[in-house]
Write a protein that holds these residues in place. Structure first.
Motif, PDB file in Angstrom:
ATOM      1  N   GLN A  36       3.512  10.666  -0.748  1.00  0.00           N
ATOM      2  CA  GLN A  36       4.222   9.355  -1.551  1.00  0.00           C
ATOM      3  C   GLN A  36       3.960  10.060  -2.841  1.00  0.00           C
ATOM      4  O   GLN A  36       2.281   9.798  -3.207  1.00  0.00           O
ATOM      5  CB  GLN A  36       3.835   8.261  -1.164  1.00  0.00           C
ATOM      6  N   VAL A  79      -0.534   9.977  -1.834  1.00  0.00           N
ATOM      7  CA  VAL A  79      -0.720   9.653  -0.732  1.00  0.00           C
ATOM      8  C   VAL A  79      -0.083   9.944  -0.139  1.00  0.00           C
ATOM      9  O   VAL A  79       0.476   9.806   0.697  1.00  0.00           O
ATOM     10  CB  VAL A  79      -0.596   7.727  -1.708  1.00  0.00           C
ATOM     11  N   PHE A  97       0.745   9.530   4.688  1.00  0.00           N
ATOM     12  CA  PHE A  97       1.120   8.295   5.337  1.00  0.00           C
ATOM     13  C   PHE A  97       2.087   8.837   6.793  1.00  0.00           C
ATOM     14  O   PHE A  97       2.239   9.998   6.920  1.00  0.00           O
ATOM     15  CB  PHE A  97       2.380   7.317   4.600  1.00  0.00           C
ATOM     16  N   ILE A 146      12.049   1.608  15.107  1.00  0.00           N
ATOM     17  CA  ILE A 146      11.442   1.564  13.522  1.00  0.00           C
ATOM     18  C   ILE A 146      10.999   2.181  13.414  1.00  0.00           C
ATOM     19  O   ILE A 146       9.680   2.494  14.813  1.00  0.00           O
ATOM     20  CB  ILE A 146      10.905   0.279  13.487  1.00  0.00           C
ATOM     21  N   GLN A 147       9.891   2.537  12.934  1.00  0.00           N
ATOM     22  CA  GLN A 147       9.051   3.414  12.229  1.00  0.00           C
ATOM     23  C   GLN A 147       7.463   2.579  11.891  1.00  0.00           C
ATOM     24  O   GLN A 147       7.637   1.717  10.574  1.00  0.00           O
ATOM     25  CB  GLN A 147       9.344   4.730  10.898  1.00  0.00           C
ATOM     26  N   PHE A 188       4.071   1.844  10.609  1.00  0.00           N
ATOM     27  CA  PHE A 188       3.738   3.329   9.041  1.00  0.00           C
ATOM     28  C   PHE A 188       2.063   2.936   8.899  1.00  0.00           C
ATOM     29  O   PHE A 188       1.464   1.385  10.102  1.00  0.00           O
ATOM     30  CB  PHE A 188       3.875   3.413   7.909  1.00  0.00           C
ATOM     31  N   GLY A 189       1.159   4.149   9.001  1.00  0.00           N
ATOM     32  CA  GLY A 189      -0.467   3.646   8.632  1.00  0.00           C
ATOM     33  C   GLY A 189      -0.998   2.561   7.404  1.00  0.00           C
ATOM     34  O   GLY A 189       0.466   2.897   7.297  1.00  0.00           O
ATOM     35  N   ALA A 190      -1.485   2.509   7.393  1.00  0.00           N
ATOM     36  CA  ALA A 190      -2.126   2.440   5.761  1.00  0.00           C
ATOM     37  C   ALA A 190      -2.220   2.941   5.000  1.00  0.00           C
ATOM     38  O   ALA A 190      -2.264   2.433   3.518  1.00  0.00           O
ATOM     39  CB  ALA A 190      -2.974   1.285   6.054  1.00  0.00           C
ATOM     40  N   GLY A 191      -2.466   4.487   4.895  1.00  0.00           N
ATOM     41  CA  GLY A 191      -2.137   5.410   4.385  1.00  0.00           C
ATOM     42  C   GLY A 191      -3.898   5.513   3.484  1.00  0.00           C
ATOM     43  O   GLY A 191      -3.975   5.162   3.979  1.00  0.00           O
ATOM     44  N   TYR A 236      12.133  -1.258   2.739  1.00  0.00           N
ATOM     45  CA  TYR A 236      10.963  -1.234   2.835  1.00  0.00           C
ATOM     46  C   TYR A 236       9.981  -1.789   1.809  1.00  0.00           C
ATOM     47  O   TYR A 236      10.483  -1.032   1.314  1.00  0.00           O
ATOM     48  CB  TYR A 236      10.445   0.525   3.543  1.00  0.00           C
ATOM     49  N   GLN A 272       6.768  -1.709   0.017  1.00  0.00           N
ATOM     50  CA  GLN A 272       5.473  -1.432  -0.542  1.00  0.00           C
ATOM     51  C   GLN A 272       4.423  -2.874  -0.801  1.00  0.00           C
ATOM     52  O   GLN A 272       4.316  -2.030  -2.161  1.00  0.00           O
ATOM     53  CB  GLN A 272       4.960  -0.257  -0.689  1.00  0.00           C
ATOM     54  N   ARG A 308      -0.418  -1.109  -0.616  1.00  0.00           N
ATOM     55  CA  ARG A 308      -0.021   0.479  -0.202  1.00  0.00           C
ATOM     56  C   ARG A 308       0.515   0.289   1.527  1.00  0.00           C
ATOM     57  O   ARG A 308       1.347   1.133   2.416  1.00  0.00           O
ATOM     58  CB  ARG A 308      -0.751   1.268   0.417  1.00  0.00           C
ATOM     59  N   GLN A 309       0.497  -0.649   2.424  1.00  0.00           N
ATOM     60  CA  GLN A 309       1.248  -0.586   3.969  1.00  0.00           C
ATOM     61  C   GLN A 309       2.127  -0.922   3.474  1.00  0.00           C
ATOM     62  O   GLN A 309       3.491  -1.651   3.002  1.00  0.00           O
ATOM     63  CB  GLN A 309       0.561  -2.396   4.203  1.00  0.00           C
ATOM     64  N   MET A 310       2.827  -0.162   4.318  1.00  0.00           N
ATOM     65  CA  MET A 310       5.065   0.358   4.207  1.00  0.00           C
ATOM     66  C   MET A 310       5.443  -0.936   5.659  1.00  0.00           C
ATOM     67  O   MET A 310       5.181  -0.872   6.766  1.00  0.00           O
ATOM     68  CB  MET A 310       5.028   1.158   4.894  1.00  0.00           C
ATOM     69  N   LEU A 340       8.999  -3.295   7.058  1.00  0.00           N
ATOM     70  CA  LEU A 340      10.320  -3.154   7.139  1.00  0.00           C
ATOM     71  C   LEU A 340      10.616  -4.575   6.817  1.00  0.00           C
ATOM     72  O   LEU A 340      10.301  -5.355   7.295  1.00  0.00           O
ATOM     73  CB  LEU A 340      10.812  -3.135   8.562  1.00  0.00           C
ATOM     74  N   MET A 375       7.105  -2.633  -3.975  1.00  0.00           N
ATOM     75  CA  MET A 375       7.647  -1.015  -4.490  1.00  0.00           C
ATOM     76  C   MET A 375       8.517  -1.642  -3.535  1.00  0.00           C
ATOM     77  O   MET A 375       8.150  -1.699  -2.204  1.00  0.00           O
ATOM     78  CB  MET A 375       6.783  -0.391  -4.371  1.00  0.00           C
ATOM     79  N   PHE A 410      11.599   0.735  -1.183  1.00  0.00           N
ATOM     80  CA  PHE A 410      12.273   1.720  -0.683  1.00  0.00           C
ATOM     81  C   PHE A 410      13.476   1.134   0.337  1.00  0.00           C
ATOM     82  O   PHE A 410      12.945   0.461   0.615  1.00  0.00           O
ATOM     83  CB  PHE A 410      11.637   2.436  -0.243  1.00  0.00           C
TER      84      PHE A 410
END
Lengths: 114, 119
Positions: free
Chosen positions: A37, A88, A90, A102-103, A105-108, B37, B39, B43-45, B47, B89, B91
């Motif tokens: 990102q 960053v 992910f 659904i995808q 995600f980790g916290a980055g 999504y 954020q 930073r956690q994405m 849904l 944010m 997306f």
């Protein structure tokens, strides 16, 4: 109930150093992904894997390598870090197949390359 | 290749008011999914909502709803009764659903819109 876990969360590297980012998922997902990102560019796909032992290039693969030796883990490697790789990162995972999956995600991981 | 465009880098809204975030996409496919999504600063994405292209009915999730215009390739997000916790944010993302299954669930993201909520 960990989901997708990324380590480390932060890292500072000097140009030319190498490092590996680890992604682990406990949901038995077939598909895993690495995104980066950057401001104004959203998330872009670096590499992905559709199963243990398989990897494929995404949109921005140059300068990165990946491995998926175990189904639950997906590693992203930088062999010789460059300032352009400051970003960053992910990791994400999802089930296989045609579905509205659904995808997750980790916290980055925030990486700075000096 | 598909592209996703969010033309609003930043938006702001007063608490309790309604705001709409825009998203357009370009594709030649007829079968796909669209997602929003969120954020937050963590930073956690997260849904927020998803829409199947074959469904004409717009998806809704509590205060979040979409306006899906397939012919216009537009997918906007409406947030009603905005709350301070909605600041983040946002997306927009696209996912193919090809018959051969070779898209492998990959997402194409827009550039993002920063939403500020004023008390």
């Amino acid at each position: 109930n960990a989901g997708v876990t990324q380590t480390p969360k932060f890292r500072v590297l000097k140009t030319g150093q190498s490092m590996t980012l680890l992604c682990a998922q406990d949901m038995n997902h077939e598909y895993m992904y690495w995104y980066r990102q950057d401001p104004g560019m959203g998330l872009r796909l670096i590499h992905y894997s559709v199963g243990e032992g398989t990897t494929a290039k995404g949109e921005v693969p140059d300068g990165y390598n990946v491995s998926r030796l175990k189904k639950q883990n997906f590693l992203l490697g930088l062999e010789s870090a460059a300032p352009s790789q400051t970003s960053v990162y992910f990791c994400a995972s999802t089930e296989a197949g045609r579905a509205k999956n659904i995808q997750y995600f980790g916290a980055g991981t925030r990486l700075s390359v000096l | 290749a598909q592209t996703v465009t969010q033309s609003q880098p930043e938006m702001s809204v007063q608490e309790a008011e309604t705001v709409t975030l825009s998203c357009t996409y370009d594709t030649s496919e007829s079968d796909y999914y669209l997602f929003w999504y969120k954020q937050p600063p963590s930073r956690q994405m997260i849904l927020v909502i998803r829409q199947e292209a074959y469904k004409q009915q717009n998806a809704t999730e509590n205060r979040f709803s979409v306006n899906f215009q397939k012919a216009a390739k537009s997918f906007s997000l409406k947030i009603s009764d905005s709350q301070l916790g909605d600041a983040a944010m946002y997306f927009c993302a696209y996912r193919s659903e090809d018959a051969g299954g070779t898209s492998y669930g990959k997402l194409t993201f827009g550039q993002g819109t920063i939403l500020t909520v004023h008390p």
